[in-house]
Structure formats: structure tokens, C-alpha cells
Design a protein around this motif. Structure first.
Motif, PDB file in Angstrom:
ATOM      1  N   GLY A  24      18.652 -22.953 -42.428  1.00 27.55           N
ATOM      2  CA  GLY A  24      17.315 -22.764 -42.747  1.00 27.55           C
ATOM      3  C   GLY A  24      16.990 -23.295 -44.215  1.00 27.55           C
ATOM      4  O   GLY A  24      16.015 -22.997 -44.813  1.00 27.55           O
ATOM      5  N   CYS A  25      17.670 -24.244 -44.647  1.00 31.93           N
ATOM      6  CA  CYS A  25      17.437 -24.940 -45.851  1.00 31.93           C
ATOM      7  C   CYS A  25      16.166 -26.070 -45.765  1.00 31.93           C
ATOM      8  O   CYS A  25      16.152 -26.864 -45.021  1.00 31.93           O
ATOM      9  CB  CYS A  25      18.708 -25.479 -46.508  1.00 31.93           C
ATOM     10  N   SER A  26      15.599 -25.838 -46.959  1.00 30.23           N
ATOM     11  CA  SER A  26      14.199 -26.774 -47.121  1.00 30.23           C
ATOM     12  C   SER A  26      14.659 -28.178 -47.189  1.00 30.23           C
ATOM     13  O   SER A  26      13.771 -29.162 -47.051  1.00 30.23           O
ATOM     14  CB  SER A  26      13.430 -26.221 -48.306  1.00 30.23           C
ATOM     15  N   ASP A  40      16.662 -32.273 -47.124  1.00 31.16           N
ATOM     16  CA  ASP A  40      16.791 -32.997 -45.786  1.00 31.16           C
ATOM     17  C   ASP A  40      18.256 -33.712 -45.810  1.00 31.16           C
ATOM     18  O   ASP A  40      18.092 -34.820 -45.479  1.00 31.16           O
ATOM     19  CB  ASP A  40      15.412 -33.719 -45.494  1.00 31.16           C
ATOM     20  N   CYS A  41      19.141 -33.107 -46.568  1.00 31.16           N
ATOM     21  CA  CYS A  41      20.358 -33.875 -46.794  1.00 31.16           C
ATOM     22  C   CYS A  41      20.812 -34.401 -45.189  1.00 31.16           C
ATOM     23  O   CYS A  41      21.088 -33.266 -44.426  1.00 31.16           O
ATOM     24  CB  CYS A  41      21.238 -33.060 -47.171  1.00 31.16           C
ATOM     25  N   SER A  42      20.935 -35.714 -45.064  1.00 32.26           N
ATOM     26  CA  SER A  42      21.209 -36.047 -43.628  1.00 32.26           C
ATOM     27  C   SER A  42      22.423 -35.676 -43.100  1.00 32.26           C
ATOM     28  O   SER A  42      22.693 -36.019 -41.913  1.00 32.26           O
ATOM     29  CB  SER A  42      20.975 -37.450 -43.544  1.00 32.26           C
ATOM     30  N   TYR A  43      23.457 -35.127 -43.846  1.00 38.27           N
ATOM     31  CA  TYR A  43      24.817 -34.972 -43.260  1.00 38.27           C
ATOM     32  C   TYR A  43      24.873 -33.462 -43.024  1.00 38.27           C
ATOM     33  O   TYR A  43      25.806 -32.718 -42.193  1.00 38.27           O
ATOM     34  CB  TYR A  43      26.036 -35.176 -44.342  1.00 38.27           C
ATOM     35  N   CYS A  44      23.968 -32.720 -43.305  1.00 37.62           N
ATOM     36  CA  CYS A  44      23.967 -31.085 -43.391  1.00 37.62           C
ATOM     37  C   CYS A  44      23.582 -30.314 -42.082  1.00 37.62           C
ATOM     38  O   CYS A  44      22.281 -30.680 -41.876  1.00 37.62           O
ATOM     39  CB  CYS A  44      23.380 -30.648 -44.669  1.00 37.62           C
ATOM     40  N   ALA A  45      24.421 -29.612 -41.302  1.00 40.98           N
ATOM     41  CA  ALA A  45      24.035 -28.651 -40.462  1.00 40.98           C
ATOM     42  C   ALA A  45      23.024 -27.733 -40.898  1.00 40.98           C
ATOM     43  O   ALA A  45      22.314 -26.956 -40.013  1.00 40.98           O
ATOM     44  CB  ALA A  45      25.076 -28.375 -39.570  1.00 40.98           C
TER      45      ALA A  45
END
Ligand code: SAM
Ligand code: DTB
Ligand code: SF4
Length: 331
Positions: A46-48, A50-55
Motif C-alpha cells: 500500500g505504499c504511495s 512508484d518505485c518501479s521495482y517494488c511489489a
């Protein structure tokens, strides 16, 4: 170390690079020990950002659900189990953009840190952005090290994350240093970056003053649903070159062979240890992704005549007592 120097080091013939890294390693780390760190995701998904590697980003459909902050009591049980299994560092991660002083969430984190720090392990947290006050309070509560990665070069960073900047990451690291916590800062290989990007990342890390206490090198675990799910993996040889160059760039830092070991053979990991890696995440789970079985890791260390780092006697502490009643958990 400056970029040009790093490039000269990195581009040496493979065996020359290994020889140089090994010499630096032996001069700074004569004990043949590997630090075992256990990770726990205390607030998942539910993280705000947008780190493109992160699930754990709420922007992608990855199958990782948003959960609430874990109860202190449950965290303590996990920390105690990690200690019994031989870990000397317990690292708690939260899928947040950051934390702010004066919020209930931050108070709860401080309580968690105070409790875990009584167990006699090094306490590491990774909670996202911090200001000076948050850093000071975390230090006071008992945090040994703060993990905040720069992840890649300043030039490649905007292609990976748009919701915060590379400079934001550096600002947090400055606050951590000013508060007197150790900095754990590294990055990821395999996000479509060039070798020059990796060396630029190392240039930034090695120019920190002081240099980081630990440098995690993660090999991208391509998470289904993230923009990087189809990223081209780095070759084994490039990974080993990266570990060796990191050892030379930050001689006094623990170099942690971090995410991605489930996709590495024992022989690859062995060359990484030879080239200067002296810390791993230990236990069958990282934050959301898998990690090799603990028994498998211990067996590998034994084959290599490496020993798990001995706990710091100054940090030995009693077992966890019955958990106190808690305030309700928050998300
Ligand atoms: N939210 C905090 C932050 O961004 O600093 C803490 C948690 S974040 C998951 C910690 C680090 O894990 C990231 O900076 C990244 O280096 C690493 N990481 C996350 N997902 C990864 C993946 N799929 N593969 C490899 N490393 C990953
Ligand atoms: C770090 O550099 N790697 C760890 C730790 N710091 C927090 C996290 C790895 C996460 C791997 C992907 C996952 O478990 O979701
Ligand atoms: Fe959020 Fe950290 Fe994942 Fe980025 S890396 S999406 S900040 S949990």
C-alpha cells in the motif's frame, strides 16, 4: 572514489579485479566472518511511491496486499527467533514514503525500536524519508543503523521513481548521519542501467562523509505486476565485478549480498564472498520475496570455512518477557 578511478578498477582483467578486491578485503576484514541479518516487513504494501521495482507500491497490481503495522509483541517474537537462529542484526522495513514526528504511527515505531533494542542485536530500520527530528528520536530509541538506498545512479534514478527525487534520498541520509546513526545505503543491479550507472552509484556512495557502514547490493527480483517485471538480469560476471568494485570503493563497509540470492548458484555466491561480500540477509523471507533457506546458507558458509559473525558481547540481553498490552495497530 571518483568515477574515472572506479571505471579503471571495474574494467581490469577479471582476475586482476578479484585479486585487488581480495587484498582490500583481507586488509580490512581478516576474520572470515559473514554477518547474518534478518529482515522483517513490519508494515507491508500500500505504499504511495512508484518505485518501479517494488511489489509494495500501491500503484501496481502485484498481489501484495496492504497490511497494518504489526503489533510490537509479534515483532518481538520474530526478533527473538532471529536472535536464536544466530542473526546479529534485525532489520525492520515499512512500506511508507516516510515517517513524521508527532504522528501516532511514529510513536508506535519508537516503541517497537525501544523494545527490540533490548534484545541485544543491532537494530536497523528502513522507514523511508526522515527529517532531523525523526532521525534524532530513532537514534535515541535505540536504532543502530538506518537503511535508505540510493538504488542507482542520479542519472538513472528518475527513470525508476517519479514520486521522490535522488536529492530527497540524500537529504534523509544526511539527517541519519547527523543524528549519529550508521548509514546502510546501497542499490539494485538489473534495472536496465548501464555499467557506468552502477559506477556512478558507487561514486556517490563512496564519497559519503563518513562512508556508509554497510552497502547492500541487491540483484533485482523482478516482481510480477511491476514495470520492471521483464527486466534483463545482470550476468553473473557483472554481478561479481560489481561486488569486487564495491569492496574496493568502500573498504571498511559491510558489503551485503542482498536480494536475489535465490537466483544465484552457490558458486556465484562463493565468488561474491571471495570478492568481498561479508553480510547476507538470513532467513527464508526478505520483505515480500523469498530468500534461501537458513539451513542452506549455514551449510554453504560451512563448506567455505566462513563463520557467522559472533554477536557483540556488549549487546547480550535477556529473553523477551511477556508482551505488554498495546495500543491498537495503525496502518
Ligand atoms: N520504503 C522504504 C524505502 O524505500 O527506503 C524501505 C523499504 S524498500 C523495500 C528497501 C529497499 O529494498 C529498496 O530501496 C530496494 O533497494 C530494495 N528492493 C525493493 N524491492 C526490490 C526488488 N524487487 N528487488 C531487489 N531489491 C529490492
Ligand atoms: C535492502 O537493500 N534490501 C532489503 C533491505 N534493504 C530492506 C530489501 C529487499 C527487498 C526484496 C524484495 C521484497 O522482499 O519485496
Ligand atoms: Fe514504497 Fe520503499 Fe517500495 Fe518505494 S521501495 S514503493 S518507497 S516501499
Amino acid at each position: 572514489m571518483r568515477f574515472d578511478e572506479l571505471k579503471r578498477v571495474y574494467e581490469q582483467p577479471f582476475f586482476e579485479l578479484l585479486k585487488q578486491a581480495r587484498a582490500v578485503h583481507e586488509a580490512h576484514w581478516p576474520e572470515n566472518e559473514v554477518q547474518l541479518c534478518t529482515l522483517l516487513s513490519i508494515k507491508t504494501g500500500g505504499c504511495s511511491e512508484d518505485c518501479s521495482y517494488c511489489a509494495q507500491s500501491a500503484r501496481y497490481s502485484t498481489g501484495v496486499d496492504r497490511e497494518q503495522l504489526m503489533e510490537t509483541c509479534d515483532i518481538l517474537k520474530r526478533a527473538e527467533a532471529a536472535r536464536s537462529n544466530g542473526s546479529t542484526r534485525f532489520c525492520m522495513g515499512a512500506a511508507w514514503k516516510g515517517v513524521r514526528d508527532g504522528t501516532k504511527r511514529f510513536d508506535q515505531v519508537l516503541e517497537i525500536v525501544r523494545s527490540v533494542s533490548e534484545l541485544g542485536m543491532e537494530v536497523c530500520v528502513t522507514l523511508g524519508e526522515l527529517g532531523a527530528e525523526e532521525a534524532r528520536k530513532l537514534r535515541e530509541a535505540g536504532v543502530t543503523a538506518y537503511n535508505h538506498n540510493i538504488d542507482t545512479s542520479p542519472e538513472h534514478y528518475p527513470k525508476i521513481v517519479s514520486t521522490h527525487t535522488f536529492q530527497d534520498r540524500l537529504n534523509t541520509i544526511r539527517h541519519v548521519q547527523d543524528a549519529g546513526m550508521s548509514v546502510c545505503c546501497g542499490g539494485i543491479v538489473g534495472m536496465g542501467e548501464t555499467a557506468d550507472d552502477r559506477l556512478r552509484m558507487l561514486e556517490v556512495l563512496s564519497e559519503f562523509n563518513p562512508q556508509p557502514e554497510s552497502v547492500p547490493i541487491n540483484s533485482l527480483m523482478p516482481m510480477p505486476g511491476t514495470p520492471l517485471e521483464g527486466a534483463e538480469p545482470v550476468t553473473t560476471f557483472d554481478l561479481i565485478r560489481m561486488i569486487a568494485t564495491t569492496r574496493i570503493a568502500v573498504p571498511g563497509a559491510k558489503v551485503r549480498l542482498s536480494a536475489g540470492r535465490t537466483n544465484m548458484s552457490e558458486e556465484t555466491q562463493t565468488l561474491c564472498f571471495f570478492a568481498g561480500a561479508n553480510s547476507i540477509f538470513y532467513g527464508d523471507k526478505l520483505l515480500t520475496a523469498s530468500n534461501p533457506q537458513a539451513q542452506q546458507d549455514l551449510a554453504l558458509l560451512e563448506k567455505l570455512n566462513l563463520s557467522p559473525q559472533t554477536p557483540n558481547p556488549a549487546l547480550t540481553a535477556p529473553a523477551v518477557e511477556a508482551c505488554r498490552p498495546l495500543e491498537p495497530a495503525m496502518s
